[in-house]
Motif scaffolding. Structure first.
Motif, mmCIF file in Angstrom:
data_model
loop_
_atom_site.group_PDB
_atom_site.id
_atom_site.type_symbol
_atom_site.label_atom_id
_atom_site.label_comp_id
_atom_site.label_asym_id
_atom_site.label_seq_id
_atom_site.Cartn_x
_atom_site.Cartn_y
_atom_site.Cartn_z
ATOM 1 N N SER A 159 -41.253 -20.092 -32.808
ATOM 2 C CA SER A 159 -41.135 -18.712 -33.527
ATOM 3 C C SER A 159 -40.056 -18.836 -34.783
ATOM 4 O O SER A 159 -39.321 -19.768 -34.602
ATOM 5 C CB SER A 159 -40.856 -17.576 -32.550
ATOM 6 O OG SER A 159 -39.632 -17.592 -31.941
ATOM 7 N N ASP A 160 -39.983 -17.576 -35.331
ATOM 8 C CA ASP A 160 -39.031 -17.745 -36.772
ATOM 9 C C ASP A 160 -37.658 -17.828 -36.029
ATOM 10 O O ASP A 160 -36.865 -18.504 -36.710
ATOM 11 C CB ASP A 160 -39.129 -16.271 -37.322
ATOM 12 C CG ASP A 160 -40.522 -16.325 -38.137
ATOM 13 O OD1 ASP A 160 -41.121 -17.370 -38.145
ATOM 14 O OD2 ASP A 160 -40.624 -14.964 -38.538
ATOM 15 N N SER A 161 -37.600 -17.647 -34.761
ATOM 16 C CA SER A 161 -36.157 -17.635 -34.310
ATOM 17 C C SER A 161 -35.741 -19.202 -34.423
ATOM 18 O O SER A 161 -34.439 -19.313 -34.220
ATOM 19 C CB SER A 161 -35.970 -17.034 -32.889
ATOM 20 O OG SER A 161 -36.766 -17.791 -32.061
ATOM 21 N N ARG A 208 -45.243 -24.932 -38.596
ATOM 22 C CA ARG A 208 -43.910 -24.641 -38.163
ATOM 23 C C ARG A 208 -42.958 -25.555 -38.292
ATOM 24 O O ARG A 208 -41.964 -25.755 -38.653
ATOM 25 C CB ARG A 208 -43.829 -23.766 -36.894
ATOM 26 C CG ARG A 208 -44.286 -22.497 -37.135
ATOM 27 C CD ARG A 208 -44.090 -21.577 -35.621
ATOM 28 N NE ARG A 208 -44.331 -20.220 -35.947
ATOM 29 C CZ ARG A 208 -43.835 -19.421 -36.565
ATOM 30 N NH1 ARG A 208 -42.594 -19.304 -36.919
ATOM 31 N NH2 ARG A 208 -44.142 -17.991 -36.513
#
Ligand SMILES: [Fe+2]
Length: 242
Positions: A113-115, A146
């Motif tokens: 994820s973006d985290s 990603r």
């Protein structure tokens, strides 16, 4: 060869409970041509691993290896959970980072994820680089995109050697490799008698047959792991392929 990711220390996390099995893991490494194993216990909220104790624990294991006549050297490190990075001081991070600089970063469970990108950025600001552990456990439709973004942000990618040769996972690993998104292989072994062995050679042989790694196998096998252990900055010789 160098194994950058191995749960070889006894009685700490979900690795061996008995030092005899740690010695067996090092003997497996020796038989495979691995001369250095990074002890990377989980640095995570659900494991009581005390960073200050790690040098003594590593020294005790190296002593046992010497007594057993095993030529493998174990050096301290850690597999640092994405979720704990913000709770560690720079000194703690440096103590578990490979070469004092490269944080073996375990993504939070589930798809990337973006985290994770934010954590890679935070580590960069704090003077560290990120080595993303086992992306193959975090599958999603946008995994390649990603990972490419993380590499653009200065991260490298560590895949698990056994998955290169284990059907059906090997097909997905080929896709990752063809996308230029595998930079080093490690065993991520947890025990001498259960699960993956401490071995890299078979996975590296398979990886070495895949373009673009094929012409850069010495970098993947030798130069990159050695540079990581030296705490050097490192740029891969092949960029991600879109
Ligand atoms: Fe691990």
């Amino acid at each position: 060869m160098i194994d950058l990711h191995c749960h070889i220390l006894p009685g700490l996390d979900d690795g061996p409970t008995d030092i005899r099995h740690s010695v067996e893991m090092a003997q497996q490494a020796d038989r495979d041509g691995i001369h250095t194993v990074c002890a990377t216990p989980h640095i995570r909220h659900d494991h009581d691993v005390r960073i200050a104790e790690l040098p003594d624990r590593v020294a005790a294991l190296n002593g046992a290896l010497q007594r057993a006549g095993c030529a493998v050297t174990v050096i301290p490190g850690g597999e640092v959970a994405e979720t704990i990075v913000g709770h560690l001081t720079d000194e703690e991070l440096s103590a578990v980072a490979l070469g004092g600089k490269w944080v073996l970063l375990e993504p939070r469970p589930g798809p990337l994820s973006d985290s994770l990108g934010a954590t890679v950025g935070e580590l960069r600001i704090r003077g560290f680089r990120s080595l993303i552990a086992h992306p193959e456990r975090h599958l999603s439709a946008d995994l390649l995109t990603r990972l490419a973004a993380l590499v653009a942000g200065g991260a490298l990618v560590q895949a698990t050697a056994a998955t290169m040769i284990d059907p059906p996972a090997d097909r997905g690993m080929r896709l990752l490799a063809e996308a230029g998104l595998i930079h080093v292989l490690s065993s991520d072994s947890h025990h001498s008698r259960v699960g993956r062995e401490v071995a890299l050679s078979a996975g590296l042989r398979r990886l070495g047959g895949i373009d673009p790694v094929a012409e850069h196998l010495p970098w993947v096998r030798d130069l990159a792991p050695a540079a990581i252990l030296a705490g050097a900055d490192l740029t891969p010789p092949f960029p991600p392929r879109g």
